[in-house]
Each structure stands twice: as structure tokens, then as C-alpha cells.
Design a protein around this motif. Structure first.
Motif, short mmCIF file in Angstrom:
data_model
loop_
_atom_site.label_atom_id
_atom_site.label_comp_id
_atom_site.label_asym_id
_atom_site.label_seq_id
_atom_site.Cartn_x
_atom_site.Cartn_y
_atom_site.Cartn_z
N TYR A 1 0.84 -1.20 0.00
CA TYR A 1 0.00 0.00 0.00
C TYR A 1 0.87 1.26 0.00
O TYR A 1 0.63 2.19 -0.76
CB TYR A 1 -0.93 -0.01 1.21
CG TYR A 1 -1.84 1.19 1.29
CD1 TYR A 1 -3.06 1.17 0.63
CD2 TYR A 1 -1.48 2.33 1.99
CE1 TYR A 1 -3.91 2.27 0.69
CE2 TYR A 1 -2.31 3.43 2.04
CZ TYR A 1 -3.52 3.40 1.39
OH TYR A 1 -4.35 4.49 1.42
N CYS B 1 1.10 4.03 -2.90
CA CYS B 1 0.84 5.43 -2.56
C CYS B 1 2.00 6.31 -3.03
O CYS B 1 1.79 7.41 -3.54
CB CYS B 1 0.62 5.57 -1.06
SG CYS B 1 0.02 7.18 -0.57
N SER C 1 -7.62 -0.80 -2.61
CA SER C 1 -7.97 0.04 -1.46
C SER C 1 -7.46 1.47 -1.64
O SER C 1 -8.14 2.42 -1.26
CB SER C 1 -7.43 -0.58 -0.17
OG SER C 1 -6.03 -0.67 -0.21
N LEU D 1 -9.76 3.25 -4.20
CA LEU D 1 -11.06 3.62 -3.64
C LEU D 1 -10.95 4.73 -2.60
O LEU D 1 -11.90 5.48 -2.41
CB LEU D 1 -11.72 2.39 -3.02
CG LEU D 1 -12.12 1.29 -4.01
CD1 LEU D 1 -12.67 0.08 -3.26
CD2 LEU D 1 -13.12 1.80 -5.02
N LEU D 2 -9.82 4.85 -1.93
CA LEU D 2 -9.68 5.84 -0.86
C LEU D 2 -9.12 7.17 -1.35
O LEU D 2 -9.51 8.23 -0.87
CB LEU D 2 -8.79 5.27 0.24
CG LEU D 2 -8.61 6.11 1.50
CD1 LEU D 2 -9.96 6.31 2.18
CD2 LEU D 2 -7.63 5.46 2.44
N TYR E 1 -11.43 10.26 -2.36
CA TYR E 1 -12.32 10.80 -1.34
C TYR E 1 -11.58 11.36 -0.13
O TYR E 1 -12.01 12.35 0.45
CB TYR E 1 -13.31 9.71 -0.89
CG TYR E 1 -14.13 9.21 -2.03
CD1 TYR E 1 -15.12 10.00 -2.61
CD2 TYR E 1 -13.90 7.96 -2.59
CE1 TYR E 1 -15.85 9.56 -3.68
CE2 TYR E 1 -14.63 7.51 -3.66
CZ TYR E 1 -15.61 8.31 -4.20
OH TYR E 1 -16.34 7.87 -5.28
N ARG E 2 -10.53 10.72 0.29
CA ARG E 2 -9.76 11.16 1.46
C ARG E 2 -8.27 11.08 1.15
O ARG E 2 -7.57 10.18 1.64
CB ARG E 2 -10.08 10.28 2.67
CG ARG E 2 -11.53 10.28 3.13
CD ARG E 2 -11.97 11.61 3.75
NE ARG E 2 -11.16 12.01 4.87
CZ ARG E 2 -11.42 11.76 6.14
NH1 ARG E 2 -12.49 11.09 6.46
NH2 ARG E 2 -10.61 12.18 7.08
N SER F 1 -5.28 8.72 3.02
CA SER F 1 -4.58 7.65 2.31
C SER F 1 -3.06 7.76 2.49
O SER F 1 -2.38 6.75 2.61
CB SER F 1 -4.93 7.67 0.82
OG SER F 1 -4.52 8.86 0.21
#
Length: 109
Positions: A10, A14, A78, A81-82, A85-86, A90
């Protein structure tokens, strides 16, 4: 072990996302400098590659590699999807998940 691998994957994804002008601008308000973009790309690829080691160490090369591919898919989904919005959350999760996975290593069975 799987939580550490998921956290590293992740965080790597990122980093790769933040190397792009649009996502970096969403989080920090400005595009990254060329040096920062290169460092984010390098760190991202290192995070994705490093996530393979815990999977293989715990499950062996065959099952660990298959688990790693599944974790890559779950981590990228994940983040996808994140991030819209945020975006700041993330990035916070990218910093915290590998640390949380490393702290839970003594309790892995």
C-alpha cells in the motif's frame, strides 16, 4: 506477516501515486518537484518489491508469491477507492500501515 506485506504494498503504491502531478497536487496543493517525483517513484517501487519478502518468508516461494500478487491487488484497490475521497488519510495510512505491520510481527503465528 501478511499485514506487513499489505502495508508495504500500500505504501509503495501510494508513493507511485504521489509521484504523479495530479495526486500530489490533491494531497499537498502543488505538483512535486522533479527530484521529489523521482524519490517517490523509487520509494514506491522499493515498497512494492519489499512487500514480497514477508509473504515468501512466511509461506514459501510458491504460495507466498501467489499471496503477494493477491495482496498487490488488494492494496492497489484500497488505494484507488480511498484516494479520490480522502487523499490525506490515504497518505497517513501509507505511513502507518507498514509500521503497524512491523509492530505486530512478534504476534504473527
Amino acid at each position: 506477516m501478511s499485514l506487513l506485506a499489505f502495508g508495504l504494498a500500500y505504501a509503495g503504491f501510494c508513493g507511485l501515486c504521489l509521484a504523479m502531478n495530479r495526486h500530489h497536487g490533491d494531497v499537498f496543493g502543488a505538483p512535486p518537484s522533479p527530484r521529489r517525483a523521482r524519490l517517490l517513484r523509487l520509494g514506491g517501487w522499493l515498497g512494492v518489491a519489499a512487500s514480497w519478502a514477508p509473504c515468501v518468508a512466511h509461506h514459501g516461494i510458491t504460495v507466498g508469491s501467489v499471496l503477494w500478487v493477491g495482496l498487490l491487488g488488494a492494496a492497489s484497490l484500497s488505494l484507488v477507492l480511498l484516494l479520490p475521497y480522502r487523499p490525506r488519510l490515504s497518505v497517513g495510512l501509507a505511513l502507518g500501515m507498514p509500521l503497524g505491520g512491523a509492530l505486530l510481527l512478534p504476534f504473527a503465528g
